[in-house]
Design a protein around this motif. Structure first.
Motif, short mmCIF file in Angstrom:
data_model
loop_
_atom_site.label_atom_id
_atom_site.label_comp_id
_atom_site.label_asym_id
_atom_site.label_seq_id
_atom_site.Cartn_x
_atom_site.Cartn_y
_atom_site.Cartn_z
N GLN A 89 -0.18 -0.31 -10.69
CA GLN A 89 -1.19 0.02 -9.68
C GLN A 89 -1.92 -1.22 -9.20
N ALA A 90 -2.39 -1.99 -10.18
CA ALA A 90 -3.16 -3.19 -9.85
C ALA A 90 -2.28 -4.18 -9.08
N TRP A 91 -1.07 -4.29 -9.53
CA TRP A 91 -0.11 -5.16 -8.86
C TRP A 91 0.04 -4.81 -7.39
N ARG A 116 -0.54 -5.79 -1.77
CA ARG A 116 -0.81 -5.30 -0.43
C ARG A 116 -2.00 -5.99 0.20
N SER A 117 -2.83 -6.58 -0.63
CA SER A 117 -3.95 -7.32 -0.06
C SER A 117 -3.49 -8.70 0.42
N GLY A 118 -2.22 -9.01 0.19
CA GLY A 118 -1.64 -10.24 0.71
C GLY A 118 -1.71 -11.41 -0.25
N ASP A 119 -2.00 -11.15 -1.53
CA ASP A 119 -2.11 -12.25 -2.50
C ASP A 119 -0.75 -12.91 -2.72
N ALA A 120 -0.69 -14.21 -2.44
CA ALA A 120 0.59 -14.92 -2.44
C ALA A 120 1.18 -15.04 -3.85
N VAL A 149 9.99 -6.06 -0.73
CA VAL A 149 8.73 -6.53 -1.32
C VAL A 149 7.86 -7.19 -0.24
N LEU A 150 8.48 -8.03 0.59
CA LEU A 150 7.73 -8.71 1.65
C LEU A 150 7.16 -7.69 2.65
N ASP A 151 7.97 -6.70 2.96
CA ASP A 151 7.56 -5.64 3.87
C ASP A 151 6.32 -4.92 3.30
N ALA A 152 6.39 -4.56 2.02
CA ALA A 152 5.28 -3.87 1.39
C ALA A 152 4.02 -4.73 1.34
N SER A 153 4.23 -6.05 1.32
CA SER A 153 3.07 -6.94 1.25
C SER A 153 2.39 -7.08 2.62
N GLY A 154 2.97 -6.42 3.62
CA GLY A 154 2.32 -6.38 4.92
C GLY A 154 2.76 -7.44 5.92
N ARG A 155 3.84 -8.16 5.59
CA ARG A 155 4.36 -9.14 6.57
C ARG A 155 4.84 -8.39 7.81
N ASP A 156 4.50 -8.93 8.99
CA ASP A 156 4.92 -8.27 10.23
C ASP A 156 6.37 -8.58 10.55
N VAL A 157 6.74 -9.83 10.33
CA VAL A 157 8.10 -10.26 10.68
C VAL A 157 8.72 -10.93 9.45
#
Ligand code: GTP
Ligand code: MG
Length: 345
Positions: A34-36, A41-45, A163-171
């Motif tokens: 959950q925390a992960w 999703r908050s974009g933490d690199a 994973v990148l998609d879920a992290s909110g990357r647009d492209v």
């Protein structure tokens, strides 16, 4: 995330099978996951890097992570870029990233290198070249050297885009050398496929694998500062005149000099007009379903193989192969038996 707890019913009517599945429940019951997810999703690199490594290395829990991430995916636009070694893929990716950043869209870049190890020249080159972006948190760059990876190369790459998609990357830009079936499979999983050709270098359009030509939504003739760009263009047009695509789209041909940024805006526009076409013709879902069909088959193949391997144990495949070679065992019966037992696992 209440949406995650939904139960879904999937009916495969022809087989009269009703499969009940619960999206990511196992994963979600773990507060760590959950925390992960929230951090990702908050974009933490850093979380993103860890999540990608986990998926890439098939580390314990990778599947649960993807299950939990899946409901947050489907927003990103995945653009695959492929072409011969040295065609200018990284330079173009770099330039495209710049354009998307100008429009405030966040970018993820996956450079799939088929042969070099992590410390290898090509990847190091990419890293240095792309360093200009490193201070920009809106761009995340990841190199993958995954020959011999546990999942197939195409599947691992697809999971990393998830994973990148879920992290909110647009492209998400995926760079891969267009040389083998693996690479064709990778770009096939993209929403948009850009095939990069260059004049000269002996790679006439005719000698480019038919598979690569067929998957192009857009052609780029890079290094157009060199002689022979017109000839390459004529050759592509000649090929295009032979067969129309089933979706009615004629892939445009964009000439670029990536190292100088020339034509890169035009490439961005070509990508946008293909996106618009796909939307107008309602092709998006159809295309994604086609991609998923491939991906599902691969996932099934991997999972079945994993089960069969677990059932057989280490080293036993070699032992059985030796017995087949000596004609002590019949391979057809053997495989049938293994599959039967694996099914019950
Ligand atoms: N003359 C010319 N050189 C270019 C152009 N685009 C890229 N280059 C140069 O070509 C070389 C290879 O470019 P890359 O972007 O690394 O090519 P790549 O396709 O990513 O290469 P690999 O990942 O190793 O397959 C670099 O030295 C670039 O500066 C161009 O349009 N014209
Ligand atoms: Mg490159």
């Amino acid at each position: 995330m209440p949406g995650l707890r939904q139960r879904s019913v999937l009916t495969i009517s022809s087989a009269r099978v009703v499969l009940l599945y619960t999206v990511g429940l196992n994963a979600l019951s773990d507060p760590n996951t959950q925390a992960w997810i929230e951090s990702l999703r908050s974009g933490d690199a850093r979380t993103l890097a860890r999540a990608i490594s986990m998926v890439e290395n098939r580390a314990a829990g990778w599947r649960d992570l993807l299950k939990a991430l899946f409901p947050h995916t489907g927003r990103a636009r995945v653009i695959g870029l492929t072409g011969a070694p040295g065609a200018g893929k990284s330079t173009l990716v770099d330039q495209l990233a710049r354009i998307y950043r100008k429009h405030n869209r966040t970018v993820g870049i996956i450079a799939v290198d088929p042969t070099s190890p992590y410390t290898g020249g090509a990847i190091l080159g990419d890293r240095i070249r792309m360093q200009a972006h490193f201070s920009d948190p809106g761009i995340y760059i990841r190199s993958m050297a995954t020959r011999g990876s546990l999942g197939g190369l195409a599947r691992t790459t697809a999971d990393v885009t998830t994973v990148l998609d879920a992290s909110g990357r647009d492209v998400i830009l995926v760079e891969t050398v267009g040389v083998g079936q693996d690479e064709v499979d990778i770009v096939r999983l993209a929403d948009i496929t850009v095939v990069i050709l260059v004049p000269g270098m002996g790679d006439d359009v005719q000698s480019i694998k038919a598979g690569i030509m067929e998957i192009a939504d857009i052609f780029v003739i890079n290094k157009s500062d060199r002689e022979g760009a017109e000839r390459v263009e004529r050759e592509i047009r000649a090929l295009q005149s032979l067969a129309a695509r089933h979706d009615g789209w004629t892939p445009p041909i964009v000439k670029t000099v990536a190292s100088e940024g020339t034509g890169v805006d035009a490439l961005g526009e070509a990508i946008a007009s293909y996106e618009a076409y796909v939307q107008k013709e309602n092709l998006e879902l159809k295309k994604r379903a086609e991609n998923w069909q491939q991906r599902l088959v691969e996932m099934l193949r991997d999972t079945m193989l994993e089960k069969a391997r677990a059932q057989l144990g280490d080293g036993n495949v070699a032992r059985l192969a030796a017995q087949v070679a000596e004609h002590k065992l019949d391979p057809y019966t053997l495989v049938e038996e293994i599959a039967k037992q694996a099914r019950n696992m």
